[in-house]
Write a protein that holds these residues in place. Structure first.
Motif, PDB file in Angstrom:
ATOM      1  N   GLY A 294      -2.721   1.981  -8.724  1.00  0.00           N
ATOM      2  CA  GLY A 294      -2.734   1.230  -7.436  1.00  0.00           C
ATOM      3  C   GLY A 294      -3.113   2.268  -6.553  1.00  0.00           C
ATOM      4  O   GLY A 294      -4.130   1.989  -5.719  1.00  0.00           O
ATOM      5  N   ARG A 295      -5.149   2.524  -6.776  1.00  0.00           N
ATOM      6  CA  ARG A 295      -6.043   3.448  -6.449  1.00  0.00           C
ATOM      7  C   ARG A 295      -6.599   2.250  -5.332  1.00  0.00           C
ATOM      8  O   ARG A 295      -7.135   3.213  -4.187  1.00  0.00           O
ATOM      9  N   ASN A 296      -6.968   1.180  -6.224  1.00  0.00           N
ATOM     10  CA  ASN A 296      -7.580   0.248  -5.667  1.00  0.00           C
ATOM     11  C   ASN A 296      -6.292  -0.631  -4.954  1.00  0.00           C
ATOM     12  O   ASN A 296      -5.893  -1.344  -6.330  1.00  0.00           O
ATOM     13  N   ILE A 297      -5.964  -1.210  -3.620  1.00  0.00           N
ATOM     14  CA  ILE A 297      -5.500  -2.763  -3.808  1.00  0.00           C
ATOM     15  C   ILE A 297      -6.790  -4.085  -3.669  1.00  0.00           C
ATOM     16  O   ILE A 297      -6.727  -4.012  -2.267  1.00  0.00           O
TER      17      ILE A 297
ATOM     18  N   LEU B 200       0.800  -0.897  -0.192  1.00  0.00           N
ATOM     19  CA  LEU B 200      -0.497  -0.053   0.140  1.00  0.00           C
ATOM     20  C   LEU B 200       0.830   1.113   0.158  1.00  0.00           C
ATOM     21  O   LEU B 200       0.929   2.093  -0.517  1.00  0.00           O
TER      22      LEU B 200
ATOM     23  N   THR C  61      -5.581   5.505  -1.697  1.00  0.00           N
ATOM     24  CA  THR C  61      -5.287   3.751  -2.133  1.00  0.00           C
ATOM     25  C   THR C  61      -6.294   3.479  -1.456  1.00  0.00           C
ATOM     26  O   THR C  61      -6.772   3.909  -0.247  1.00  0.00           O
TER      27      THR C  61
ATOM     28  N   ILE D 251      -4.633   7.116   2.431  1.00  0.00           N
ATOM     29  CA  ILE D 251      -4.088   5.488   2.550  1.00  0.00           C
ATOM     30  C   ILE D 251      -6.060   5.241   3.181  1.00  0.00           C
ATOM     31  O   ILE D 251      -6.435   5.657   4.047  1.00  0.00           O
TER      32      ILE D 251
ATOM     33  N   ALA E 124       1.570   1.101  -4.271  1.00  0.00           N
ATOM     34  CA  ALA E 124       0.005   2.074  -4.744  1.00  0.00           C
ATOM     35  C   ALA E 124       0.667   3.445  -4.519  1.00  0.00           C
ATOM     36  O   ALA E 124      -0.732   3.268  -5.622  1.00  0.00           O
TER      37      ALA E 124
ATOM     38  N   THR F 200      -2.439  11.595  -4.732  1.00  0.00           N
ATOM     39  CA  THR F 200      -2.773   9.961  -4.896  1.00  0.00           C
ATOM     40  C   THR F 200      -3.053   9.252  -3.911  1.00  0.00           C
ATOM     41  O   THR F 200      -3.156   9.949  -2.410  1.00  0.00           O
TER      42      THR F 200
ATOM     43  N   SER G 117       1.286   6.135  -7.987  1.00  0.00           N
ATOM     44  CA  SER G 117       0.292   5.294  -9.265  1.00  0.00           C
ATOM     45  C   SER G 117       1.507   3.957  -9.663  1.00  0.00           C
ATOM     46  O   SER G 117       1.585   4.318 -10.586  1.00  0.00           O
TER      47      SER G 117
END
Length: 364
Positions: free
Chosen positions: A230-233, A16, A145, A100, A20, A143, A23
């Motif tokens: 990397g926006r969702n993991i 994360l 995640t 995050i 993530a 950014t 990007s």
């Protein structure tokens, strides 16, 4: 009760923080990361804090208390629901470089039978912050995640034990591999290849047909496919924001939606000239109707595909982050109503004004 060992949580935090964010490049020294974690997920918060510090960056940690949302909506008046400390949120937005968020639901139907209008009212009151962060993101200065921390409530809703649920998360995020970040790099490379190939095809429209679905989607001008980032993991989907005006036909969703503390399932939508003209859900119909009654929430914002060969998710997880990425036997297809992704414009998003987005059919 099952708990993953620290090695797994450290790998998770590293993915994360060190992958993530930015990007796929990871957080940089001296950058500021705001971390929202529910109280039940504190073991992951500990590792996230370490990962941010190891990267030479600055953590701002926020522990969110669980099981208070229902009382908030039951007791709050309109003034309290719409309270927006503007200067505080503006200062925080200006300060952070990354965010995050961790999902760890302890009651997936906590807001069932709460007036949906109250939920939408509170959501709209926070719209300004979302717009500030969106502008900052499109300018390349922010950014975010989102990830999941399994709970017993989530596992039971999915019909799994907590250990089985954790195993799905561990597998989906490559935490069972020696170097998860290396595996995610491979996924990003493959997604980049697929996106480039789709863009070259210059698709005009898509026609999806099957049992309980006959849907036409117009892609529109100056579009590009999205994925990764990397926006969702985890995220294995390839998606696009189409021209909402060219949506025709109907779709039935065979997976439930968990949103705003409610479970909505057996959803049917019918489109005509780009707008939803019929909508119904066997459960959660009231909140569905209130959701799509909001301005422009009856128009298409996203069309998405997940290839079964890419996804490592094989079971229903009772969470949209995972269920919209499920691989299984066939992979999946889904759509989302509402806000379009401006990144799907094949050009410089900062050059376009509100009227330009409207002319291109990006739903706002």
């Amino acid at each position: 009760m099952y708990k993953p060992d620290t090695t797994i949580l450290k790998k998770y935090a590293d993915v994360l923080v060190k992958f993530a964010l930015n990007s796929g490049k990871g957080i940089n020294p001296e950058e500021v990361a705001l971390v929202y974690v529910p109280d039940v997920a504190k073991p992951l918060l500990v590792e996230l804090n370490k990962a941010i510090l190891e990267a030479g960056a600055h953590p701002i940690l926020r522990i969110l208390p669980t099981n208070i949302s229902r009382a908030t909506y039951e007791l709050s008046n309109e003034s309290q629901l719409t309270f927006f400390p503007r200067r505080y949120h503006k200062a925080l937005t200006d300060l952070i470089d990354h965010q995050i968020g961790i999902i760890a639901d302890t009651n997936l139907q906590e807001l069932e039978n709460i007036d949906p209008k109250k939920i939408m009212l509170a959501l709209d009151a926070r719209k300004t912050t979302r717009e500030w962060l969106e502008d900052k993101e499109y300018a390349g200065k922010f950014t975010w995640t989102l990830a999941l921390y399994p709970t017993l409530a989530m596992a039971e809703e999915a019909g799994l034990t907590l250990e089985e649920y954790w195993k799905q998360v561990i597998k989906a995020c490559f935490l069972d591999q020696q170097d998860p970040i290396r595996e995610w790099d491979k996924i990003f490379i493959e997604q980049k290849r697929v996106k480039a190939k789709l863009d070259k095809m210059n698709i005009q429209h898509l026609h999806i047909k099957g049992r309980q679905i006959d849907l036409k989607v117009k892609i529109g001008e100056k579009r590009k496919w999205l994925g990764g980032g990397g926006r969702n993991i985890p995220s294995f989907e390839i998606f696009i924001s189409p021209d909402w005006r060219g949506t025709e036909g109907y779709i039935y969703f065979n997976q439930p939606l968990y949103m705003y503390g409610n479970k909505v399932h057996d959803v049917f939508l019918e489109f005509q000239k780009g707008k939803v003209i019929k909508a119904h859900a066997k459960r959660g119909n009231k909140i569905l109707q209130d959701m799509i009654s909001r301005r422009n929430a009856d128009k298409l914002g996203e069309f998405s595909l997940t290839d079964k060969r890419a996804s490592r998710i094989t079971k229903f997880m009772a969470n949209t982050l995972y269920d919209e990425n499920i691989g299984g036997r066939y992979g999946n297809m889904h759509i989302a109503l509402g806000l379009a992704y401006k990144e799907s414009f094949a050009g410089d998003v900062t050059k376009l004004k509100k009227k330009d987005w409207k002319l291109l059919g990006f739903n706002q």
